[in-house]
Design an enzyme around this catalytic site. Structure first.
Site, PDB file in Angstrom:
ATOM      1  N   GLY A   1      12.860 -12.761  -1.896  1.00 13.49           N
ATOM      2  CA  GLY A   1      13.562 -12.071  -2.968  1.00 13.49           C
ATOM      3  C   GLY A   1      12.967 -12.256  -4.353  1.00 13.49           C
ATOM      4  CB  SER A   2       9.566 -12.976  -5.708  1.00 15.15           C
ATOM      5  OG  SER A   2       8.766 -11.919  -5.241  1.00 15.15           O
ATOM      6  CG  ASN A   3       9.457  -7.443  -6.230  1.00 18.67           C
ATOM      7  OD1 ASN A   3       8.990  -7.261  -7.347  1.00 18.67           O
ATOM      8  ND2 ASN A   3       8.690  -7.471  -5.142  1.00 18.67           N
TER       9      ASN A   3
ATOM     10  CG  LEU B   1      11.014  -6.530   6.262  1.00 20.26           C
ATOM     11  CD1 LEU B   1      10.439  -7.692   7.066  1.00 20.26           C
ATOM     12  CD2 LEU B   1       9.932  -5.884   5.415  1.00 20.26           C
TER      13      LEU B   1
ATOM     14  CG  LEU C   1      14.014   4.033   9.369  1.00 19.60           C
ATOM     15  CD1 LEU C   1      12.832   4.239   8.428  1.00 19.60           C
ATOM     16  CD2 LEU C   1      13.752   4.768  10.681  1.00 19.60           C
TER      17      LEU C   1
ATOM     18  CG  ASN D   1      10.753   0.465   0.057  1.00 19.01           C
ATOM     19  OD1 ASN D   1      11.150  -0.686  -0.025  1.00 19.01           O
ATOM     20  ND2 ASN D   1       9.721   0.806   0.808  1.00 19.01           N
TER      21      ASN D   1
ATOM     22  CG  HIS E   1       4.412   0.399   0.822  1.00 17.32           C
ATOM     23  ND1 HIS E   1       4.904  -0.086   2.005  1.00 17.32           N
ATOM     24  CD2 HIS E   1       3.076   0.579   0.999  1.00 17.32           C
ATOM     25  CE1 HIS E   1       3.904  -0.182   2.876  1.00 17.32           C
ATOM     26  NE2 HIS E   1       2.790   0.207   2.285  1.00 17.32           N
TER      27      HIS E   1
ATOM     28  CG  ASP F   1       6.311   2.553   3.859  1.00 20.06           C
ATOM     29  OD1 ASP F   1       7.207   2.067   3.139  1.00 20.06           O
ATOM     30  OD2 ASP F   1       5.720   1.900   4.726  1.00 20.06           O
TER      31      ASP F   1
ATOM     32  CD  GLU G   1       5.139  -6.415  -4.978  1.00 17.47           C
ATOM     33  OE1 GLU G   1       5.944  -7.377  -4.955  1.00 17.47           O
ATOM     34  OE2 GLU G   1       4.426  -6.096  -4.014  1.00 17.47           O
TER      35      GLU G   1
END
Length: 192
Positions: free
Chosen positions: A13-15, A86, A88, A103, A105, A146, A175
């Site tokens: 969870g760094s983002n 991760l 869908l 999202n 990527h 994606d 990011e």
């Protein structure tokens, strides 16, 4: 009323952390919920540090019930952010939040996207192909991995002696720099 963000994450969870930091004292938007499919995910600790509620869900709950949708609707979420999530996204969630799920990527889509292309798998594929650059893509989510409409791309140069860790670091810098700002500009464009 502030715009409300929910973040889905499966791991560290760094983002999510950077997004929570960015919106902590923001006058127009706030993170109201962290959701994860992984009870061991470090993102839960990060959410706790920011005093943001978290919800852990199962595959059954996500794909075969409307519990997650109901929770998001009850919290009046304006934007759903996938930050290292991760799975869908099911059709029911896409329909409930049209053009409101984005999202991140870790590559320049359409290259190196699709099922199984996440994290180190992406960076290893980029290295194996001897690419001269890579980057990040922020995109809307649709019913394929994606393949949603691209919102933002940033790139970095790959030097001949860059290894996996260096490429990962360069990507993460982009990011952390761009994801919160792109979220903020998307929220500004949304009608109240």
């Amino acid at each position: 009323m502030k715009k409300r963000i929910a973040i889905f994450a499966s791991g560290s969870g760094s983002n999510a952390q950077k997004i929570m930091e960015h919106f902590k004292r923001h006058p127009e938007a706030e993170v109201v919920l962290i959701l994860t499919n992984n009870p061991q995910a470090y993102v839960l600790q990060r959410a706790d540090n920011f005093e943001i509620p978290a919800h852990i869900f199962t595959r059954h709950e996500f794909y075969e019930t409307d519990e997650v949708i109901r929770l998001l609707k009850n919290l009046q979420v304006d934007l759903i952010v996938l930050a290292g999530f991760l799975w869908l996204v099911p059709e029911s969630l896409l329909k409930a939040f049209p053009n409101k799920i984005i999202n991140l990527h870790p590559a320049l889509l359409p290259k190196y996207g699709g099922k199984g292309m996440f994290g180190d798998h992406v960076h290893k594929a980029v290295l194996a192909a001897k690419e001269e650059e890579s980057g990040i893509t922020i995109h809307f989510v649709n019913d394929q991995f994606d393949e949603g409409e691209v919102i933002h791309q940033s790139r970095f140069k790959i030097d001949p002696d860059d290894n996996l860790e260096v490429i990962k670091f360069k990507g993460q810098q982009l990011e952390h720099q761009h994801f919160p700002k792109v979220i903020e500009s998307l929220l500004k464009k949304m009608k109240s």
